[in-house]
Enzyme design. Sequence first.
Site, PDB file in Angstrom:
ATOM      1  CG  ASN A   1      -1.874   1.161   1.267  1.00 59.44           C
ATOM      2  OD1 ASN A   1      -1.819   2.068   0.436  1.00 59.44           O
ATOM      3  ND2 ASN A   1      -2.751   1.159   2.252  1.00 59.44           N
TER       4      ASN A   1
ATOM      5  NE  ARG B   1      -6.288   1.672  -0.133  1.00 59.34           N
ATOM      6  CZ  ARG B   1      -6.319   2.879   0.416  1.00 59.34           C
ATOM      7  NH1 ARG B   1      -5.198   3.437   0.821  1.00 59.34           N
ATOM      8  NH2 ARG B   1      -7.458   3.524   0.569  1.00 59.34           N
TER       9      ARG B   1
ATOM     10  CG  HIS C   1     -13.491   3.039   3.278  1.00 58.13           C
ATOM     11  ND1 HIS C   1     -14.269   3.951   3.960  1.00 58.13           N
ATOM     12  CD2 HIS C   1     -12.206   3.425   3.471  1.00 58.13           C
ATOM     13  CE1 HIS C   1     -13.487   4.848   4.543  1.00 58.13           C
ATOM     14  NE2 HIS C   1     -12.224   4.550   4.255  1.00 58.13           N
TER      15      HIS C   1
ATOM     16  NE  ARG D   1     -11.009  12.374   3.643  1.00 55.15           N
ATOM     17  CZ  ARG D   1     -10.758  11.076   3.545  1.00 55.15           C
ATOM     18  NH1 ARG D   1     -11.741  10.199   3.712  1.00 55.15           N
ATOM     19  NH2 ARG D   1      -9.547  10.640   3.295  1.00 55.15           N
TER      20      ARG D   1
ATOM     21  CD  GLU E   1      -9.071  -1.443   4.247  1.00 54.15           C
ATOM     22  OE1 GLU E   1      -9.304  -0.801   3.214  1.00 54.15           O
ATOM     23  OE2 GLU E   1      -8.739  -0.918   5.333  1.00 54.15           O
TER      24      GLU E   1
END
Length: 377
Positions: free
Chosen positions: A9, A69, A158, A219, A362
Amino acid sequence: MSGSVFVLNAGSSSLKYQLVDPDSGEVHVAGIVERIGEEGSDVPDHEAAVRRALDAIEGRPEPTACGHRVVHGGERFDGPALIDDDVEAAIDELSALAPLHNPANLEGIRAARAVLPDIPHVAVFDTAFHRTIPAEAATYAIPVDLASRYGVRRYGFHGTSHRYVSRAAAEFLGIPLERSKVIVLHLGNGASACAVDGGRSIETSMGMTPLEGLVMGTRSGDIDPAALFHLHRQAGFGFEELERMLNRDSGLKGLTGRGDMRDVQAAAADGDAAAEAALAVYRHRIRKYIGAYLAQLGGLDALVFTAGVGENNSLLRRRTLAGLEHLGLQVDPDRNEVPSHEARRISPDGAPVAVLVVPTNEELEIARQTAAVTEDR
């Protein structure tokens, strides 16, 4: 093809890595290389970072494939892709939709392909799981020619987490995946909700970018676009200032000055009224999406909490679902307080809907998708 998968990643200045057995889920090695390319760092670029990661896995099972990823697959990728020069070029083109992520992901891919040229490399896209969302859920009501020309639609993010967790929830409950109806709440610093019907994403809260939807650490989530026009006209905010404000200085940080849920909750416990108000906003947004997704699914087998906040914050789980008993959602106070790294039920026996906590993984999902693509090679 069998064997361990090297999962990477890549960020702009970091490289997270794991060496994973996709069958057993065993993690042989996990780590991170940081400060890539920064002044004074001894890791000048991503190729050096990959070599550093390979040094860390020396003596462990040799990787037979490398899974990467990639944040944005646009409308082109609806699943994992075996990486070749054409796929690299497509990821590069999609950087217009994810300028903060795809270029860094691509740096990691190019570096790993250079260092490990003899094994297959696979791109696993955050957006791919949501390509099953129907047009009526993916379409924004703006002029269709503009939307088509510039790729303006709901993509969702996600996806690797939502895919892994929804399948794990069905397995935990012993329900056939194709008949399962699940809402997944991925609550971390970034947060999103997803409605999963029969193992397929049919709606998700993040949109064209990861900015839409739930309140997050920094956010804003949902906001009337006209509020930005108002800030431009009345406060003189420019485009870059607004973008930075919404992504980096909003959410819990904007409401309280603190972007970490643990800090906000501690402040609320000490009587900080702004912190308590922020938590109410956070919970309200989640509850609104739960109701909307119940309507879309037409029934529900499980509501699942996952990711850092969702897995570890028992108070948030309890208070978020308080008063939703009429929807079949209940939390057993004792079960909810038991810490665990395993999938578990936190609703009472006999509750109409199972409320679960399922730790996301993940990296394992990326490893499994990589193995599925490369197993016949």
